[in-house]
Design a protein around this motif. Structure first.
Motif, PDB file in Angstrom:
ATOM      1  N   ALA A 221       0.751  -0.894  -0.127  1.00  0.00           N
ATOM      2  CA  ALA A 221      -0.173  -0.010   0.404  1.00  0.00           C
ATOM      3  C   ALA A 221       0.824   1.342  -0.158  1.00  0.00           C
ATOM      4  N   TRP A 222       2.085   0.925   0.668  1.00  0.00           N
ATOM      5  CA  TRP A 222       2.877   2.481   0.548  1.00  0.00           C
ATOM      6  C   TRP A 222       3.437   2.565  -1.187  1.00  0.00           C
ATOM      7  N   VAL A 223       2.788   1.643  -2.203  1.00  0.00           N
ATOM      8  CA  VAL A 223       3.343   2.529  -3.035  1.00  0.00           C
ATOM      9  C   VAL A 223       1.945   3.546  -3.275  1.00  0.00           C
ATOM     10  N   ILE A 224       0.777   3.264  -2.911  1.00  0.00           N
ATOM     11  CA  ILE A 224       0.428   4.439  -3.092  1.00  0.00           C
ATOM     12  C   ILE A 224       0.279   6.496  -2.948  1.00  0.00           C
ATOM     13  N   VAL A 225       0.809   5.801  -1.660  1.00  0.00           N
ATOM     14  CA  VAL A 225       1.678   7.188  -0.805  1.00  0.00           C
ATOM     15  C   VAL A 225       2.577   7.313  -2.021  1.00  0.00           C
ATOM     16  N   GLY A 226       3.752   6.371  -2.057  1.00  0.00           N
ATOM     17  CA  GLY A 226       4.900   7.463  -3.234  1.00  0.00           C
ATOM     18  C   GLY A 226       3.354   8.185  -4.883  1.00  0.00           C
ATOM     19  N   LEU A 227       2.776   7.016  -4.629  1.00  0.00           N
ATOM     20  CA  LEU A 227       2.278   7.608  -6.596  1.00  0.00           C
ATOM     21  C   LEU A 227       1.712   9.077  -5.895  1.00  0.00           C
ATOM     22  N   ASN A 228       0.799   9.240  -4.363  1.00  0.00           N
ATOM     23  CA  ASN A 228       0.075  10.291  -3.910  1.00  0.00           C
ATOM     24  C   ASN A 228       1.183  11.371  -4.184  1.00  0.00           C
ATOM     25  N   VAL A 229       2.360  11.321  -3.312  1.00  0.00           N
ATOM     26  CA  VAL A 229       3.545  12.895  -2.925  1.00  0.00           C
ATOM     27  C   VAL A 229       4.008  12.625  -4.885  1.00  0.00           C
ATOM     28  N   LEU A 230       3.654  11.870  -5.520  1.00  0.00           N
ATOM     29  CA  LEU A 230       3.957  12.679  -6.798  1.00  0.00           C
ATOM     30  C   LEU A 230       3.241  12.473  -7.941  1.00  0.00           C
ATOM     31  N   ALA A 231       2.235  12.806  -7.532  1.00  0.00           N
ATOM     32  CA  ALA A 231       0.721  13.200  -7.992  1.00  0.00           C
ATOM     33  C   ALA A 231       1.134  14.849  -7.414  1.00  0.00           C
ATOM     34  N   VAL A 232       1.552  14.972  -5.910  1.00  0.00           N
ATOM     35  CA  VAL A 232       0.857  16.416  -5.776  1.00  0.00           C
ATOM     36  C   VAL A 232       2.091  17.292  -5.901  1.00  0.00           C
ATOM     37  N   ALA A 233       3.492  16.136  -6.580  1.00  0.00           N
ATOM     38  CA  ALA A 233       4.716  17.193  -6.853  1.00  0.00           C
ATOM     39  C   ALA A 233       4.375  17.433  -7.921  1.00  0.00           C
ATOM     40  N   ASN A 234       4.173  16.824  -9.016  1.00  0.00           N
ATOM     41  CA  ASN A 234       3.376  17.299 -10.018  1.00  0.00           C
ATOM     42  C   ASN A 234       2.215  18.659 -10.935  1.00  0.00           C
TER      43      ASN A 234
END
Length: 329
Positions: A221-234
């Motif tokens: 589930a940490w994959v979703i956390v990482g994708l969430n951070v990438l989405a914010v950064a993008n």
């Protein structure tokens, strides 16, 4: 299915509520009409996802539905009143051209949109933090329990996220001087969202330790956390390069990721009591009979494609920049 419906509503209605939050920042009657008409063909269709979610929750998990509505009675009434007031504001504003008339409905549209998304954020904060339940699984708190700092902070985060989502959407639908101003709204909304996002994240990790239980059990589930951070950064990256389409994809993805994180924080519970965990309403405890769930599955497989298809067609037909004509709001 409930997760799909709730995520679909958060992503789709999130931006048109955000347009309402930003509505009073527009200059003059024409700009405000552009904002209204940018969501005109979409806003009521977006709310179908919320109505379907409520119906599915009632049919599949009646105990959780009853507990949630009794505990959140006043917030739910405030939410319904604000959604109704918002719809009335959109429809009534164009019926007369008087300045006082339109200013009244402009303020009403702003207040009802802001209140709706704030109340939804407050309820989401309570769901994550947990609520007190009695031995029968009924809400055992008082009104003051609903006005604690953490849920109110999540409510502010919801307003900021919706405003950012709405501003990025408007960057796709506007042009000229209004577009330049919309870009400024998007940047300011992003920085407000970022400050609240960091604050809520720290507050969640410090004060609500049970949110990490499922992440220890399911590290993937940490994959979703990482994708969430990438989405914010993008989001700022896409805005800086003048690509509002990618910024909109990113704000939609981060809203979906936040809905996923909410589900991970409470699963397998639907209503969680952190003070008496044995009283919590789990998915199994709150579910309807097996026959009802099988019927719900059939209805979902038949109905969900229709909703998704209708949504796609409407968005495709009304794509592009917003133009005003004699039939506009």
């Amino acid at each position: 299915m409930l997760g799909i419906l709730l995520t679909g509503y958060a992503v789709l209605d999130g931006f048109d509520l955000g347009v309402g939050v930003l509505h009073l920042f527009a200059r003059g009657d024409r700009e405000r009409r552009v904002l209204l008409n940018s969501i005109g063909p979409l806003w009521d269709g977006n709310e179908v996802w919320l109505v379907t979610f409520g119906g599915a929750l009632f049919a599949a998990f009646p105990r959780a539905y009853a507990t949630a509505l009794s505990g959140f009675y006043l917030p739910v009434m405030a939410l319904l009143a604000s959604l109704i007031g918002r719809a009335i504001s959109i429809e009534f504003r164009s019926k007369r051209k008087g300045r006082a008339w339109r200013t009244y409905w402009d303020v009403s549209f702003f207040l009802s949109s802001t209140l709706a998304v704030f109340v939804m954020g407050v309820m989401a904060g309570h769901v994550v933090r947990g609520v007190p339940l009695d031995e029968e699984g009924e809400y055992a708190g008082v009104l003051a329990d609903l006005l604690t700092p953490y849920p109110l902070l999540v409510g502010l985060l919801a307003v900021a996220a919706s405003a950012m989502h709405g501003a990025v959407y408007l960057a796709l639908k506007t042009e000229g001087e209004l577009l330049e101003r919309v870009r400024g709204w998007a940047w300011r909304a992003f920085f407000v969202f970022l400050a609240l996002y960091v604050t809520v994240t720290v507050a969640t990790l410090v004060t609500i330790p049970h949110v990490l239980v499922n992440f220890r059990a399911y590290p993937v589930a940490w994959v979703i956390v990482g994708l969430n951070v990438l989405a914010v950064a993008n989001v700022p990256r896409a805005l800086h390069h003048g690509k509002p389409g990618w910024a909109f994809v990113s704000t939609g993805a981060l809203v979906a990721a936040l809905a996923f994180l909410l589900a991970m924080a409470i699963f397998p519970n639907l209503v969680f009591d952190p003070w008496h965990p044995e009283r919590s309403l789990t998915v199994a405890k709150a579910a309807s009979s097996d026959d009802t769930l099988r019927l719900m599955r059939v209805i979902a497989f038949m109905g969900l494609p229709f909703i998704a298809t209708y949504t796609f067609i409407v968005y495709w037909v009304f794509r592009g920049k917003t133009k005003l004509d004699t039939f506009s709001y």
